[in-house]
Design an enzyme around this catalytic site. Structure first.
Site, PDB file in Angstrom:
ATOM      1  N   GLU A  55       0.827  -1.210   0.000  1.00  0.00           N
ATOM      2  CA  GLU A  55       0.000   0.000   0.000  1.00  0.00           C
ATOM      3  C   GLU A  55       0.862   1.262   0.000  1.00  0.00           C
ATOM      4  O   GLU A  55       2.090   1.195   0.113  1.00  0.00           O
ATOM      5  CB  GLU A  55      -0.948  -0.038   1.207  1.00  0.00           C
ATOM      6  CG  GLU A  55      -1.880  -1.245   1.121  1.00  0.00           C
ATOM      7  CD  GLU A  55      -2.994  -1.232   2.157  1.00  0.00           C
ATOM      8  OE1 GLU A  55      -2.927  -0.445   3.122  1.00  0.00           O
ATOM      9  OE2 GLU A  55      -3.938  -2.032   1.982  1.00  0.00           O
ATOM     10  N   CYS A  64      -1.867  -4.793  -5.559  1.00  0.00           N
ATOM     11  CA  CYS A  64      -2.424  -6.013  -4.959  1.00  0.00           C
ATOM     12  C   CYS A  64      -1.399  -7.150  -4.954  1.00  0.00           C
ATOM     13  O   CYS A  64      -0.457  -7.165  -5.761  1.00  0.00           O
ATOM     14  CB  CYS A  64      -3.645  -6.479  -5.733  1.00  0.00           C
ATOM     15  SG  CYS A  64      -5.072  -5.404  -5.602  1.00  0.00           S
ATOM     16  N   GLU A  66      -1.710 -10.240  -5.998  1.00  0.00           N
ATOM     17  CA  GLU A  66      -1.694 -11.018  -7.241  1.00  0.00           C
ATOM     18  C   GLU A  66      -0.819 -10.338  -8.281  1.00  0.00           C
ATOM     19  O   GLU A  66      -0.006 -10.971  -8.964  1.00  0.00           O
ATOM     20  CB  GLU A  66      -3.106 -11.172  -7.799  1.00  0.00           C
ATOM     21  CG  GLU A  66      -4.079 -11.864  -6.866  1.00  0.00           C
ATOM     22  CD  GLU A  66      -4.842 -10.904  -5.959  1.00  0.00           C
ATOM     23  OE1 GLU A  66      -4.223  -9.958  -5.430  1.00  0.00           O
ATOM     24  OE2 GLU A  66      -6.048 -11.105  -5.777  1.00  0.00           O
ATOM     25  N   CYS A 102      -9.473  -8.770  -7.192  1.00  0.00           N
ATOM     26  CA  CYS A 102     -10.168  -7.588  -7.703  1.00  0.00           C
ATOM     27  C   CYS A 102     -10.162  -7.604  -9.232  1.00  0.00           C
ATOM     28  O   CYS A 102      -9.438  -8.382  -9.878  1.00  0.00           O
ATOM     29  CB  CYS A 102      -9.527  -6.319  -7.174  1.00  0.00           C
ATOM     30  SG  CYS A 102      -8.006  -5.860  -8.026  1.00  0.00           S
TER      31      CYS A 102
HETATM   32  N1  THU Z   1      -6.074  -6.514  -2.314  1.00  0.00           N
HETATM   33  C1  THU Z   1      -5.250  -7.437  -2.885  1.00  0.00           C
HETATM   34  O1  THU Z   1      -4.044  -7.509  -2.579  1.00  0.00           O
HETATM   35  N2  THU Z   1      -5.779  -8.281  -3.807  1.00  0.00           N
HETATM   36  C2  THU Z   1      -7.071  -8.257  -4.215  1.00  0.00           C
HETATM   37  O2  THU Z   1      -7.429  -8.930  -5.168  1.00  0.00           O
HETATM   38  C3  THU Z   1      -8.041  -7.439  -3.489  1.00  0.00           C
HETATM   39  C4  THU Z   1      -7.459  -6.361  -2.646  1.00  0.00           C
HETATM   40  C5  THU Z   1      -5.513  -5.587  -1.327  1.00  0.00           C
HETATM   41  C6  THU Z   1      -5.421  -4.189  -1.816  1.00  0.00           C
HETATM   42  C7  THU Z   1      -5.419  -3.405  -0.524  1.00  0.00           C
HETATM   43  O3  THU Z   1      -4.071  -3.324  -0.037  1.00  0.00           O
HETATM   44  C8  THU Z   1      -6.232  -4.275   0.428  1.00  0.00           C
HETATM   45  O4  THU Z   1      -6.328  -5.545  -0.176  1.00  0.00           O
HETATM   46  C9  THU Z   1      -7.622  -3.743   0.688  1.00  0.00           C
HETATM   47  O5  THU Z   1      -8.259  -3.429  -0.483  1.00  0.00           O
END
Ligand code: THU
Length: 144
Positions: A55, A64, A66, A102
């Site tokens: 983040e 993310c 993935e 996502c």
């Molecule tokens: N996040 C992921 O790492 N992968 C996803 O597919 C969904 C969301 C993370 C992004 C962010 O740091 C946290 O989850 C909350 O959205």
């Protein structure tokens, strides 16, 4: 011989990918959302690339788990993949519910994964698990 599609990934390998994703999750940098995600990407050559969400104070710059794993592999010169395992939950808690990727991550998977073969394993630390082919997770993906 075929053996490249999701059906052919052994149960042992699926469990290993989930375990690797859980290890990767420990490196999540999620000070803003408090939601820690880990991923483990299996390349055709058997190498496993880990990723965690990273983040940023400028929230939209977050990457993310993935995509972190996929970008690490591609940056290492690897572009052919069989499967990815994903685990996620609030930081400090066990990952007991599946964490579906996502939309952005689905589109990035579609850039490198075969829709009919690439397996997305939504793992947990419990019994629950869901397995989807990329075409099920992202039908009608955008392509050029
Ligand atoms: N996040 C992921 O790492 N992968 C996803 O597919 C969904 C969301 C993370 C992004 C962010 O740091 C946290 O989850 C909350 O959205």
């Amino acid at each position: 011989m075929g053996g490249e599609d999701g059906e052919m990934i052994s149960e042992k390998m699926k469990k290993k990918l989930i375990a690797e994703a859980l290890e990767a999750r420990k490196n999540s940098y999620c000070r803003y959302s408090g939601f820690a995600v880990g991923a483990a990407l299996l390349a055709d050559d058997g190498t496993i690339y880990r990723g965690a969400n990273v983040e940023n104070a400028s929230y939209g710059l977050t990457n993310c788990a993935e995509r972190t794993a996929i970008f690490a592999a591609v940056a290492a010169g690897v572009r052919k993949f069989k499967a990815i395992a994903v685990v996620g939950a609030p930081q400090g808690e066990k990952a007991m519910e599946i964490c579906p990727p996502c939309g952005s991550c689905r589109q990035v998977m579609a850039e490198f994964g075969d829709p009919d073969k690439f397996l997305v394993i939504l793992g947990t630390e419990g019994e629950e698990r869901k397995e989807l082919l990329l075409k099920e997770l992202l039908p009608y993906s955008f392509e050029l």
